[in-house]
Each structure stands twice: as C-alpha cells, then as structure tokens.
Design an enzyme around this catalytic site. Structure first.
Site, short mmCIF file in Angstrom:
data_model
loop_
_atom_site.label_atom_id
_atom_site.label_comp_id
_atom_site.label_asym_id
_atom_site.label_seq_id
_atom_site.Cartn_x
_atom_site.Cartn_y
_atom_site.Cartn_z
N GLU A 176 0.87 -1.20 0.00
CA GLU A 176 0.00 0.00 0.00
C GLU A 176 0.89 1.24 0.00
O GLU A 176 1.84 1.32 0.78
CB GLU A 176 -0.91 -0.03 1.24
N ASP A 235 5.05 1.63 -3.56
CA ASP A 235 4.28 1.61 -4.79
C ASP A 235 4.50 0.25 -5.43
O ASP A 235 5.65 -0.16 -5.62
CB ASP A 235 4.76 2.75 -5.71
N MET A 236 3.42 -0.44 -5.73
CA MET A 236 3.54 -1.81 -6.25
C MET A 236 4.34 -1.88 -7.55
O MET A 236 4.90 -2.90 -7.90
CB MET A 236 2.16 -2.44 -6.43
N GLU A 296 -7.73 -4.37 -5.73
CA GLU A 296 -9.01 -3.69 -5.97
C GLU A 296 -8.66 -2.24 -6.25
O GLU A 296 -8.56 -1.43 -5.35
CB GLU A 296 -9.92 -3.85 -4.75
N GLU A 350 -9.24 4.29 -12.25
CA GLU A 350 -8.33 4.56 -11.12
C GLU A 350 -6.96 3.95 -11.41
O GLU A 350 -6.20 3.66 -10.49
CB GLU A 350 -8.93 4.07 -9.80
C1 SAM Z 1 -9.72 1.60 -4.51
S1 SAM Z 1 -8.68 1.51 -3.10
C2 SAM Z 1 -9.10 -0.11 -2.50
C3 SAM Z 1 -8.27 -0.67 -1.42
C4 SAM Z 1 -8.84 -1.88 -0.68
N1 SAM Z 1 -9.20 -2.94 -1.58
C5 SAM Z 1 -10.06 -1.49 0.13
O1 SAM Z 1 -11.17 -1.79 -0.30
O2 SAM Z 1 -9.88 -0.92 1.20
C6 SAM Z 1 -7.11 1.37 -3.83
C7 SAM Z 1 -5.98 1.39 -2.84
O3 SAM Z 1 -4.80 1.08 -3.57
C8 SAM Z 1 -3.76 1.98 -3.22
N2 SAM Z 1 -2.90 2.10 -4.41
C9 SAM Z 1 -3.25 2.65 -5.59
N3 SAM Z 1 -2.23 2.57 -6.45
C10 SAM Z 1 -1.21 1.94 -5.80
C11 SAM Z 1 0.11 1.58 -6.15
N4 SAM Z 1 0.57 1.85 -7.37
N5 SAM Z 1 0.87 0.93 -5.24
C12 SAM Z 1 0.39 0.67 -4.00
N6 SAM Z 1 -0.86 1.00 -3.60
C13 SAM Z 1 -1.65 1.63 -4.48
C14 SAM Z 1 -4.46 3.27 -2.85
O4 SAM Z 1 -3.67 4.05 -1.99
C15 SAM Z 1 -5.74 2.76 -2.19
O5 SAM Z 1 -5.56 2.57 -0.80
#
Ligand code: SAM
Length: 289
Positions: free
Chosen positions: A41, A68-69, A84, A93
C-alpha cells in the site's frame, strides 16, 4: 492457524484498510491452504490502519509493505496478485497501469484477481444531472471554461432515463504478455434511439471477472445484487443533443496517456457532431505519479 476475526464493518469498508487481506486470510483458513501474505500500500494513512489490523486481528501474519507496487523490489515472486484498484468506469483509477507495473512480482503461471474488467456506457437523459453538473464551479484556469463538462462524476443515479442498454467500451486483462504496449484505447459505439429524448451524457459502469466465472458488476443487466461499493459514473456532454425515435447515436471514447497521466476524451458524431470533450486532458486526468 488462529481464527481470523472480523471487526464489524471493517471487512467491507473503506479504501486501503484491508478488506481483501481479511478475505484472503479467511479463504486460507477455510481452505486450509496456508499463505504467506504481503499487503502493499502506498498511502501512509492506509498503512496505519493495516498495521493496526495486523496487530489486532491478523495475529501479525501479514507482511505490510509501504511502497508503490510498480517499483517495489521483491526478492521472490507471488502465486496470486489480489487487487481492488477499480473505479466506477472500471479502469479510471489506473488499475491497468498499476497491475502492469506490478506484474514483475507475479510468477509466470501466477494469477491475478481480478483477471479482467470491462467498462460500459449507456446514453442517458437527465435534466437533473445535467443542471447540477453545469452548476459546478469551473476549477480550471481562466482560459479553460470547460472544466465541469469534461470530467467524470460518481453519482447515485436516480432521476434519469437510460436511453439504450449499456455497451462495452474498454477491456483490460491481467497478467498480459504484451507489456511493451500501452493501455491506450479507442472505441466507437452506436445506439438505436427508441423514442424522442434528449441526450445529457452517458452513464459509465464496469464489470470485472475476478476468477474464472466469478464476477462483480455494476452494469444494470448483470448487477451484483447487494453490492453498493460503487455508484455509476456520469460522463457529461457540454450541450444536450435532441434525439428522435429511430435515429442512431454514435459515440466515441478514447483512453489516452503520456508519461505523467492518463485521460479520456469523448465525443458524439451521429446524428449530430459535438466537439471532442477533454482534448489533450485540458480539464481532467489521472496522474501516474
Ligand atoms: C480503490 S482503493 C481499494 C483498497 C482496498 N481494496 C479497500 O477496499 O480498502 C485502492 C488502494 O490502492 C492503493 N494504491 C493505488 N495505487 C497503488 C500503487 N501503485 N501501489 C500501491 N498502492 C496503491 C491506494 O492508496 C488505495 O488505498
């Protein structure tokens, strides 16, 4: 293994707080297949909640990674990549870019959940949505007076008429072999107009295949009953278009990108042409960094 308990509400709530971690641990417990779980995350606020959950509910079984993944350096490769990252319009997104970027941590024969997702649009009539959208203040620079008409709105749609059933727009699959190609797309869609009406824009939806035949959807004909995590997107047009019964509506959607951002452009060419909305991301974009 110790039983995994769910704090009430948290299993299905909120971004980045770990509902998929809960679900993965529960699946492991139910199937009696042990897992080594990493939660990646990038949002610091979400990390606090993940750490709290790990201490209080997950028996510290989860390795929480603040990264960052796309750039996380992992010395192993995983079997299953669960994410997700979907918006109301599916890829809005940046799930495609994030998962492409994270594919380096997945084994050759590994699986992604979701394995694919598709955006959908329906033309819609809604004076309420149209008027409300027009009332939004233009937040863009003074030389851009289009701002409010050139962005997506997430709306619990009630006062509207769906002019024609939704059609698929863009599909993305994971993992993919052609990572060198970008995720830009173009789609041209036609809709038969069943009665005299007024086009005020489009409703945007998505459907995702999680694994094999298991899907989730907010597209009305395949809607996942009881799922309220996503409202549809309202994709407006600047000026309404009067449509007559028997006419054909042709809409165009582009998903475009450069090194720093991804954006949509959209237009209508039949029965009347309207200008391309959001050209070159002048009003709205999704940032890659
Ligand atoms: C739509 S939310 C859903 C998260 C989780 N499934 C939930 O329902 O709580 C997307 C999450 O992914 C994280 N995120 C987005 N892009 C990312 C990346 N490149 N690397 C790591 N985390 C990421 C965001 O910070 C966010 O917390």
């Amino acid at each position: 293994m110790l039983p995994i308990t769910y704090p009430i509400g948290q299993a299905k709530n909120g971004a980045g707080r770990g509902p998929l971690v809960f679900a993965s641990l529960k699946a492991s417990e139910n199937s009696k297949v042990p897992v080594k779980l990493y939660a990646v995350e990038k949002n610091e606020n979400a990390l606090h909640v993940l750490n709290y959950n790990n201490d209080n509910y997950w028996h510290n079984l989860v390795t929480i990674i603040g990264a960052d993944m796309r750039t996380w350096k992992f010395d192993r490769k995983c079997d299953i990549l669960v994410s997700e990252l979907l918006g109301s319009f599916g890829d809005n997104e940046l799930s495609p870019e994030c998962l492409d970027g994270a594919q380096h941590i997945l084994k050759e024969d590994g699986i992604c959940i979701p394995s694919s997702y598709t955006s959908y649009i329906s033309p819609l009539q809604s004076q309420t949505l149209f008027s409300n959208m027009k009332m939004f203040k233009n937040a863009g620079p003074l030389d851009n007076r289009h701002n409010n008409t050139e962005q997506l709105y997430v709306v619990n749609m009630r006062n509207m008429y769906i002019i024609a059933p939704a059609k698929p727009v863009f599909t993305f699959k994971h993992p993919r072999n052609d990572l060198e190609t970008n995720n830009d797309r173009y789609a041209s869609l036609t809709f038969d107009i069943p009665q005299d009406c007024v086009l005020h824009g489009f409703a945007g939806y998505f459907e995702a295949i999680l694994y094999k035949n298991i899907n989730i959807s907010i597209e009305p004909t395949t809607f996942s009953k009881g799922m309220f995590s996503w409202y549809p997107a309202y994709i407006p047009i600047k000026n309404s278009v009067t449509l007559k019964k028997g006419e054909r509506l042709r809409a165009h959607f582009w998903r475009l990108s450069d090194v720093s951002k991804v954006w949509y452009e959209w237009s209508v060419s039949e029965p009347y042409a309207v200008p391309v909305h959001n050209p070159n991301a002048r009003s709205y974009s999704m940032h890659l960094h």
